[in-house]
Scaffold this motif. Structure first.
Motif, PDB file in Angstrom:
ATOM      1  N   GLU A 186      21.398  24.379 -31.109  1.00  0.00           N
ATOM      2  CA  GLU A 186      21.055  25.146 -32.244  1.00  0.00           C
ATOM      3  C   GLU A 186      20.259  24.004 -32.966  1.00  0.00           C
ATOM      4  O   GLU A 186      20.084  22.751 -32.872  1.00  0.00           O
ATOM      5  CB  GLU A 186      22.505  24.940 -33.069  1.00  0.00           C
ATOM      6  N   SER A 199      23.656  29.634 -37.091  1.00  0.00           N
ATOM      7  CA  SER A 199      23.228  29.538 -35.670  1.00  0.00           C
ATOM      8  C   SER A 199      21.875  30.177 -35.675  1.00  0.00           C
ATOM      9  O   SER A 199      21.731  31.165 -35.427  1.00  0.00           O
ATOM     10  CB  SER A 199      24.304  29.880 -35.042  1.00  0.00           C
ATOM     11  N   ARG A 219      18.972  29.291 -32.302  1.00  0.00           N
ATOM     12  CA  ARG A 219      18.799  28.588 -30.968  1.00  0.00           C
ATOM     13  C   ARG A 219      17.425  29.221 -30.463  1.00  0.00           C
ATOM     14  O   ARG A 219      17.097  30.279 -30.655  1.00  0.00           O
ATOM     15  CB  ARG A 219      19.892  29.333 -30.026  1.00  0.00           C
TER      16      ARG A 219
END
Length: 113
Positions: A11, A19, A21
């Protein structure tokens, strides 16, 4: 061939505290996986590239350039360069989005408010 699994990516700390990514980052394009829990939202911000969003799961709201639209799974959104925008999960389920930026921005995103 290169294969990347979303949840194998770390993350990324971000001012939105959601979140995020990084799935792929290169000069031509950047792909990120966004996961907003119920009630979470991105802060209004500006990106120095065109933003392409594809809703993978759930539903929510996208705000861009003064417009506010409900979006749901399998919806594609294009946000032009430097238009202030944000995402809102106003549902009771997760909201997952593939966020692409092309070309990859040379300046960092900044909050617009």
């Amino acid at each position: 061939m290169k294969i990347t699994k979303t949840y194998d990516c770390e993350e990324i700390p971000n001012p939105h505290e959601v979140s995020v990514r990084a799935i792929h980052v290169s000069d031509p394009v950047q792909f990120e996986h966004l996961l907003l829990q119920p009630g979470e939202e991105l802060k209004l911000h500006v990106t120095y590239s065109t933003v392409y969003l594809f809703v993978l799961e759930g539903k929510g709201i996208v705000e861009a350039g003064g417009e506010r639209v409900n979006i749901e799974e399998n919806t594609f959104v294009e946000i032009p360069l430097q238009v202030p925008h944000r995402l809102i999960n106003n549902s009771d389920a997760i909201f997952r989005i593939l966020n692409s930026k092309a070309p990859r921005p040379k300046k960092p995103t900044h909050l617009a408010g």
